[in-house]
Enzyme design. Structure first.
Site, PDB file in Angstrom:
ATOM      1  N   GLU A  32      10.946  52.920  23.195  1.00  0.00           N
ATOM      2  CA  GLU A  32      11.481  52.012  24.228  1.00  0.00           C
ATOM      3  C   GLU A  32      10.707  52.124  25.534  1.00  0.00           C
ATOM      4  OE1 GLU A  32      15.761  52.385  24.455  1.00  0.00           O
ATOM      5  OE2 GLU A  32      15.950  52.573  22.271  1.00  0.00           O
TER       6      GLU A  32
ATOM      7  N   GLU B  74      15.914  51.498  15.268  1.00  0.00           N
ATOM      8  CA  GLU B  74      17.292  51.741  15.702  1.00  0.00           C
ATOM      9  C   GLU B  74      18.055  50.430  15.680  1.00  0.00           C
ATOM     10  OE1 GLU B  74      17.884  53.695  19.443  1.00  0.00           O
ATOM     11  OE2 GLU B  74      16.196  55.076  19.159  1.00  0.00           O
TER      12      GLU B  74
END
Length: 450
Positions: free
Chosen positions: A275, A381
């Protein structure tokens, strides 16, 4: 693992090493070739790592070539929360490590085909530590409160790859249990049938280099020196600075534990610095930085783990946040380069099955966006299993190689956010789909594969 109606994953792993490259392209694009030999990135890659990567690349090539493909179903396990946070998950109380690894089987009768664990972030304790004294962790304080989960993470990873219970893993007895030295309580790993059951990965929610306390709060950009010192991140990646030495110290903690798995023949999908493309001021301390600086951070990490520490059991996963234009930005500038990445993925929290982001099927915008990198594509995820009542055809349109559900989201009923809920029927639908590879006992010969 097993593949319904086709050869099992063990056979797929063995066949994939020597499988020819498959070439595929969307009608309006030039052909894209996905290499299947990990030695193109690491000439010294271990045979087990090569087989796992070749299997993933083979699944990707099947999908690109229009052949029937499969998706390995994965589960992230937050061991630190399972062991120390009674409010975590679908019931209040302390849970044994691997609770959400076992939960999938409780619901479906099948285990995940992939399990991702975490050696960070710690649980608000000073300094890096471990729970038990081991040959690979003598450099770190042992028998420390709230650090036993690190030992459990390493043992569970070995057990998923080679079988649980295993009496020769750490201090575990044949029953799969041991006494935690810091708390004096009995800790038990889940039983998975006693044989090899799946492939494993690690993320590293690394608190900022130099942080005196190791916990999730210290992973956040707003709590790191990056929040008020614009030159700090550049010093972290600059050799000779104290900040750089702090970074290498953290990487040695990671390497010591991954090295134990390397010594036992366990290949690991390593997903560091995920991220990274969140907007400045948000996310983790490595997020929203200058892309050139981020790429240098990744390469420093790669060179330290592979070059200096000699870890050739690793498969590197680059996973930006979903680039929705608000929280997540276009990730391409943060790509470290093909020489440093084996698998590309997305952490998808921008849409839901009932309200997908962008045009096309749910997750399709990310699937198409990652195609340009020419690597196996994964959902790294997600709160959701891929197949559910709202989107039962997700894997028809987007045959991801691997899909990992985040921790407690597998079964946690969040009344305030019902769109994040997986029903038992959703989990059953996913784990029993012929398009999904779940976990289980492999042939006995698999234990000799390393």
């Amino acid at each position: 693992m097993r593949m319904r109606g086709r050869i099992g994953l063990l056979g797929a792993i063995g066949a994939a090493v020597t499988a020819p490259l498959a070439v595929w392209a969307w009608p309006d694009k030039a052909p894209v070739t996905v290499a299947t030999d990990l030695r193109e990135r690491d000439p010294r890659a271990t045979p087990a790592a090569r087989r796992v990567y070749a299997m993933l690349a083979g699944l990707e090539n099947d999908a690109r070539h229009g052949r029937p493909s499969r998706t390995v179903i994965g589960q992230h396990v937050e061991l630190q929360n399972e062991r120390y946070n009674p409010q975590y998950g679908d019931y209040h109380g302390i849970k044994q490590p691997g609770y959400y690894y076992r939960k999938a089987k409780d619901i479906t009768g099948r285990l995940p085909g992939f399990v991702e664990l975490d050696l960070g972030p710690g649980y608000g304790q000073p300094g890096w530590a471990v729970g038990e004294s081991r040959s690979y962790s003598r450099s770190w304080p042992s028998c420390r409160r709230m650090w036993g989960y690190v030992d459990d993470a390493v043992d569970l990873a070995l057990g998923v790859w080679a079988g649980l219970p295993r009496s020769d893993d750490g201090s575990y007895h044949p029953s799969g249990s041991h006494w935690d030295c810091a708390s004096g309580t009995e800790v038990s790993l889940p039983h998975n049938g006693g044989g090899p059951a799946g492939i494993v990965g690690f993320s590293f929610h690394q608190p900022y280099p130099g942080s005196p306390v190791k916990g999730f709060a210290q992973t956040q950009q707003r709590n790191s020196p990056a929040a008020h010192d614009p030159g700090w991140f550049a010093r972290v990646i600059t050799p000779g600075t104290s900040e750089h030495q702090d970074l290498l110290h953290d990487l040695d903690f990671l390497a010591d534990h991954l090295g134990y798995l390397a010594d036992h023949g366990v290949p690991v999908l390593l997903r560091p610095y995920h991220e990274m493309n969140t907007k400045p001021g948000h996310g983790f301390w490595w997020s929203g930085q200058d892309p050139d600086h981020f790429r240098q951070l990744w390469r420093v990490t790669y060179d330290h783990l592979v070059g200096r520490r000699g870890l050739h059991n690793l498969i590197f996963v680059w996973a930006p946040n979903s680039w929705d234009g608000s929280y997540g930005r276009e990730p391409r500038p943060y790509y470290p380069g093909d020489r440093y990445v084996d698998v590309v993925g997305v952490d998808d929290y921008s849409g839901s099955p009932t309200e997908p982001f962008g045009a096309g099927a749910w997750t399709e915008i990310w699937y198409r966006g990652l195609e340009q990198y020419g690597k196996p594509r994964i959902v790294a995820e997600s709160f959701h299993v891929p197949l559910n009542a709202a989107r039962p055809d997700t894997l028809d349109r987007t045959p991801w190689v691997l899909w990992t559900v985040w921790g407690q989201a597998l079964s946690y009923d969040n009344a305030s956010s019902p769109q994040k809920k997986n029903t038992g029927a959703d989990v059953q639908r996913t784990y029993w789909s012929p398009k999904v590879i779940s976990g289980g006992n492999w042939a006995h010969s698999v234990t000799n594969r390393h």
